[in-house]
Design a protein around this motif. Structure first.
Motif, PDB file in Angstrom:
ATOM      1  N   ALA A 204       8.548 -10.078  20.206  1.00 47.14           N
ATOM      2  CA  ALA A 204       9.976 -10.066  19.882  1.00 47.14           C
ATOM      3  C   ALA A 204      10.245  -9.404  18.533  1.00 47.14           C
ATOM      4  O   ALA A 204      11.393  -9.307  18.110  1.00 47.14           O
ATOM      5  CB  ALA A 204      10.530 -11.482  19.894  1.00 47.14           C
ATOM      6  N   GLY A 205       9.188  -8.971  17.846  1.00 43.54           N
ATOM      7  CA  GLY A 205       9.352  -8.307  16.557  1.00 43.54           C
ATOM      8  C   GLY A 205       9.513  -9.262  15.397  1.00 43.54           C
ATOM      9  O   GLY A 205      10.025  -8.884  14.348  1.00 43.54           O
ATOM     10  N   GLU A 206       9.079 -10.477  15.567  1.00 46.49           N
ATOM     11  CA  GLU A 206       9.181 -11.465  14.505  1.00 46.49           C
ATOM     12  C   GLU A 206       7.832 -11.674  13.838  1.00 46.49           C
ATOM     13  O   GLU A 206       7.430 -12.799  13.558  1.00 46.49           O
ATOM     14  CB  GLU A 206       9.685 -12.799  15.076  1.00 46.49           C
ATOM     15  CG  GLU A 206      11.037 -12.721  15.707  1.00 46.49           C
ATOM     16  CD  GLU A 206      11.417 -14.014  16.399  1.00 46.49           C
ATOM     17  OE1 GLU A 206      10.660 -14.999  16.310  1.00 46.49           O
ATOM     18  OE2 GLU A 206      12.459 -14.036  17.050  1.00 46.49           O
ATOM     19  N   GLY A 207       7.131 -10.589  13.565  1.00 52.22           N
ATOM     20  CA  GLY A 207       5.815 -10.693  12.943  1.00 52.22           C
ATOM     21  C   GLY A 207       5.916 -11.304  11.564  1.00 52.22           C
ATOM     22  O   GLY A 207       6.926 -11.200  10.884  1.00 52.22           O
ATOM     23  N   ARG A 208       4.843 -11.937  11.129  1.00 50.60           N
ATOM     24  CA  ARG A 208       4.859 -12.617   9.844  1.00 50.60           C
ATOM     25  C   ARG A 208       3.929 -11.943   8.846  1.00 50.60           C
ATOM     26  O   ARG A 208       3.431 -12.572   7.946  1.00 50.60           O
ATOM     27  CB  ARG A 208       4.467 -14.064  10.043  1.00 50.60           C
ATOM     28  CG  ARG A 208       5.447 -14.795  10.919  1.00 50.60           C
ATOM     29  CD  ARG A 208       5.054 -16.205  11.160  1.00 50.60           C
ATOM     30  NE  ARG A 208       5.042 -16.931   9.891  1.00 50.60           N
ATOM     31  CZ  ARG A 208       4.641 -18.156   9.760  1.00 50.60           C
ATOM     32  NH1 ARG A 208       4.221 -18.824  10.798  1.00 50.60           N
ATOM     33  NH2 ARG A 208       4.656 -18.761   8.585  1.00 50.60           N
ATOM     34  N   GLY A 209       3.726 -10.663   8.979  1.00 51.28           N
ATOM     35  CA  GLY A 209       2.843  -9.960   8.068  1.00 51.28           C
ATOM     36  C   GLY A 209       3.584  -9.449   6.847  1.00 51.28           C
ATOM     37  O   GLY A 209       4.789  -9.636   6.671  1.00 51.28           O
ATOM     38  N   VAL A 210       2.860  -8.757   5.987  1.00 53.77           N
ATOM     39  CA  VAL A 210       3.433  -8.229   4.755  1.00 53.77           C
ATOM     40  C   VAL A 210       4.494  -7.174   5.075  1.00 53.77           C
ATOM     41  O   VAL A 210       5.579  -7.177   4.487  1.00 53.77           O
ATOM     42  CB  VAL A 210       2.322  -7.634   3.864  1.00 53.77           C
ATOM     43  CG1 VAL A 210       2.912  -6.939   2.660  1.00 53.77           C
ATOM     44  CG2 VAL A 210       1.353  -8.709   3.445  1.00 53.77           C
ATOM     45  N   TRP A 211       4.192  -6.296   6.001  1.00 54.93           N
ATOM     46  CA  TRP A 211       5.156  -5.237   6.322  1.00 54.93           C
ATOM     47  C   TRP A 211       6.421  -5.810   6.955  1.00 54.93           C
ATOM     48  O   TRP A 211       7.516  -5.311   6.698  1.00 54.93           O
ATOM     49  CB  TRP A 211       4.527  -4.194   7.238  1.00 54.93           C
ATOM     50  CG  TRP A 211       3.410  -3.474   6.551  1.00 54.93           C
ATOM     51  CD1 TRP A 211       2.091  -3.519   6.876  1.00 54.93           C
ATOM     52  CD2 TRP A 211       3.509  -2.662   5.379  1.00 54.93           C
ATOM     53  NE1 TRP A 211       1.358  -2.776   5.979  1.00 54.93           N
ATOM     54  CE2 TRP A 211       2.202  -2.234   5.056  1.00 54.93           C
ATOM     55  CE3 TRP A 211       4.558  -2.254   4.571  1.00 54.93           C
ATOM     56  CZ2 TRP A 211       1.941  -1.417   3.957  1.00 54.93           C
ATOM     57  CZ3 TRP A 211       4.286  -1.435   3.479  1.00 54.93           C
ATOM     58  CH2 TRP A 211       2.994  -1.029   3.188  1.00 54.93           C
ATOM     59  N   ALA A 212       6.283  -6.841   7.744  1.00 56.64           N
ATOM     60  CA  ALA A 212       7.472  -7.476   8.322  1.00 56.64           C
ATOM     61  C   ALA A 212       8.313  -8.110   7.225  1.00 56.64           C
ATOM     62  O   ALA A 212       9.551  -8.048   7.263  1.00 56.64           O
ATOM     63  CB  ALA A 212       7.058  -8.530   9.349  1.00 56.64           C
TER      64      ALA A 212
END
Length: 120
Positions: free
Chosen positions: A81-89
């Motif tokens: 869903a595009g809800e990544g929790r990484g640095v770039w997100a």
């Protein structure tokens, strides 16, 4: 002798509630000690009887396998869903806040290292 089944430090409330419900559903005679506020004691789920400990451990192992599968699936769905929790997100979601944090880290590091840089 008491058997420690599970450490409760850093366990989310929903997981602890599900484990309590699991034990109560299967009539496991357990007791619980809460973790301390200052991190001295870990808290956890305990039982006294050896047979009860084996039965509770089997239930807990099965529950944790199921929880791992459901949490992995939920994580995959969030990533899709595009809800990544990484640095770039984080940078894409809140660029000003991220930049402010980076500037704060650089300033704190600079102030901390300034005495050592002046010595040399």
């Amino acid at each position: 002798m008491p058997h420690h089944l599970m450490n409760l430090r850093h366990v989310p409330d929903d997981e602890a509630d599900e484990i309590r419900a699991l034990f109560e559903t299967h009539d496991v005679r357990y007791y619980e000690t809460p973790p301390s506020r200052w991190g001295i004691s870990m808290g956890g789920f305990w039982v006294h009887d050896d047979d009860e400990a084996a039965r509770a451990r089997a239930l807990l192992d099965e529950y944790q396998r199921q929880r791992l599968d459901t949490q992995r699936q939920a994580f995959r769905e969030r990533l899709a869903a595009g809800e990544g929790r990484g640095v770039w997100a984080m940078i894409r979601r809140r660029p000003v806040r991220t930049l402010a944090a980076v500037v704060a880290v650089v300033v704190i590091a600079g102030v901390s290292l300034l005495p050592f840089l002046r010595i040399g």
